[in-house]
Design a protein around this motif. Structure first.
Motif: not given
Length: 376
Positions: A311-337
């Motif tokens: 629906q939103y034309n999300i790329t695989p790289a964006e999808m990896r970040v989108l999924v991490c939003v539900t698993e990590a607390n903030g940008i720093r932790e997403i970057a670490g994952l």
């Protein structure tokens, strides 16, 4: 170069395991050897709960499989991409789903894969529902090297047979088909089952099969044989049975999935496979040479990630970040994952916000929840 005799024997073993689940461990071991890896498993992943259910495994380190189940499954970067972009029957490997260099930077690789010497994996998506997917996966270690064209080709040759065997096993609900209560067990299966002799004549059918024949759809009895509504489908069914018989007699092992309905929307499918004499509990003199399993298939709802990606034309790289939003607390932790710079995460988040209309990470979580719905 593929060893045709080895391939034929392995395909036959795969179909045998569909009828006798006790044979699966030997099959996954042989699959690992044939493909060129160091371990192999049949597994189902629940994307909602991050659960990995490994039903059969050969060669994996139990300690690391425990860590996967208890800790690292939630940050494994590949399953969300499989849910979003792969289809049943697709061949998948690490850098087909994400750039290999990005995979090497993830916390998952650094802490779980690299300590084992694990460098790559190749799998086939066997089944997929709105919340789960099943795969057969061969793991490659440093001594094997990464997935190459030969590895992909060997896995590709096995994929359709694994899919059919797993479908047949699901039809049978992993019950032993043969034994002292042979007829009773056949009758307890909801799918229609038809056993045919070498010439394609009907030898036995279960209760569900008899009901289909009485109704005359999607198969009917004609001169002691199975016939479909369309003459072309009947010819295709006869050829599939002939292929199965050739596999039984030592030729190339064949198994076939065949649509039976007059239209695609009918959804009736037959799975045809050989029955080897003296195997799966069949006596050598048993007249049945092939089995036909008939069921009506339904299409599952798409997974939330797949629907959002489309629906939103999300790329695989964006999808990896989108999924991490539900698993990590903030940008720093997403970057670490993900093993990337915080600026990279911010760039992907900005694009996700632009595409979805979200203004903050909490809105992204709400979006995921809205696509999942009350039934997941």
């Amino acid at each position: 170069m593929v060893d045709s005799e080895q391939l034929s024997a392995l395909i036959g073993d795969i179909y045998d395991a569909a009828l006798d689940p006790a044979l699966w461990p030997a099959v996954v071991r042989a699959t690992s050897v044939f493909v060129g890896g160091g371990s192999c498993n049949l597994s189902r992943t629940d994307s909602l709960n991050h659960d990995l259910d490994v039903s059969v495994d050969w060669g994996s380190d139990p300690h690391y499989m425990h860590l996967m189940a208890t800790e690292y499954g939630r940050i494994y970067p590949l399953p969300p991409l499989i849910m979003a972009y792969a289809r049943p029957g697709d061949l998948v490997w690490a850098d087909m789903l994400m750039p290999y260099e990005d995979f090497l930077r993830t916390r998952f690789y650094r802490e779980w894969a690299r300590p084992q010497g694990l460098c790559d994996a190749v799998g086939v998506v066997l089944e997929k529902s709105a919340t789960t997917f099943a795969t057969v996966t061969v793991m490659l270690y440093e001594r094997h090297g990464r997935v190459d064209d030969g590895v992909r080709e060997r896995m590709r040759l096995l994929g359709p047979h694994f899919r059919r065997a797993v479908a047949i096993g699901r039809i049978l609900e992993q019950r032993p088909v043969l034994g002292s209560s042979y007829a009773a067990v056949l009758d307890s299966v909801s799918a229609g089952i038809f056993l045919l002799d070498r010439s394609g004549r009907l030898v036995r059918s279960n209760a569900a099969g008899e009901r289909l024949l009485e109704r005359g759809h999607p198969l009917r009895r004609q001169a002691g044989r199975l016939a479909a509504p369309a003459e072309a489908t009947t010819r295709a069914l006869d050829e599939a049975v002939a292929q199965a018989v050739r596999g039984r007699d030592g030729g190339p092992a064949q198994g076939t999935a065949l649509p039976l309905g007059e239209t695609i929307d009918d959804g009736w499918v037959a799975h045809v496979l050989p029955l080897s004499p003296g195997r799966q509990g069949l006596p050598a003199e048993a007249p049945a040479a092939a089995a036909v399993f008939v069921q009506r298939v339904t299409l599952d709802r798409p997974h939330a990630l797949e629907a959002i990606a489309k629906q939103y034309n999300i790329t695989p790289a964006e999808m990896r970040v989108l999924v991490c939003v539900t698993e990590a607390n903030g940008i720093r932790e997403i970057a670490g994952l993900l093993g990337c710079a915080e600026t990279t995460v911010r760039t992907h988040l900005r694009r996700i916000f632009e595409k979805t209309g979200a203004r903050r990470q909490a809105d992204v979580i709400k979006l995921l929840a809205s696509f999942s719905g009350p039934l997941g």
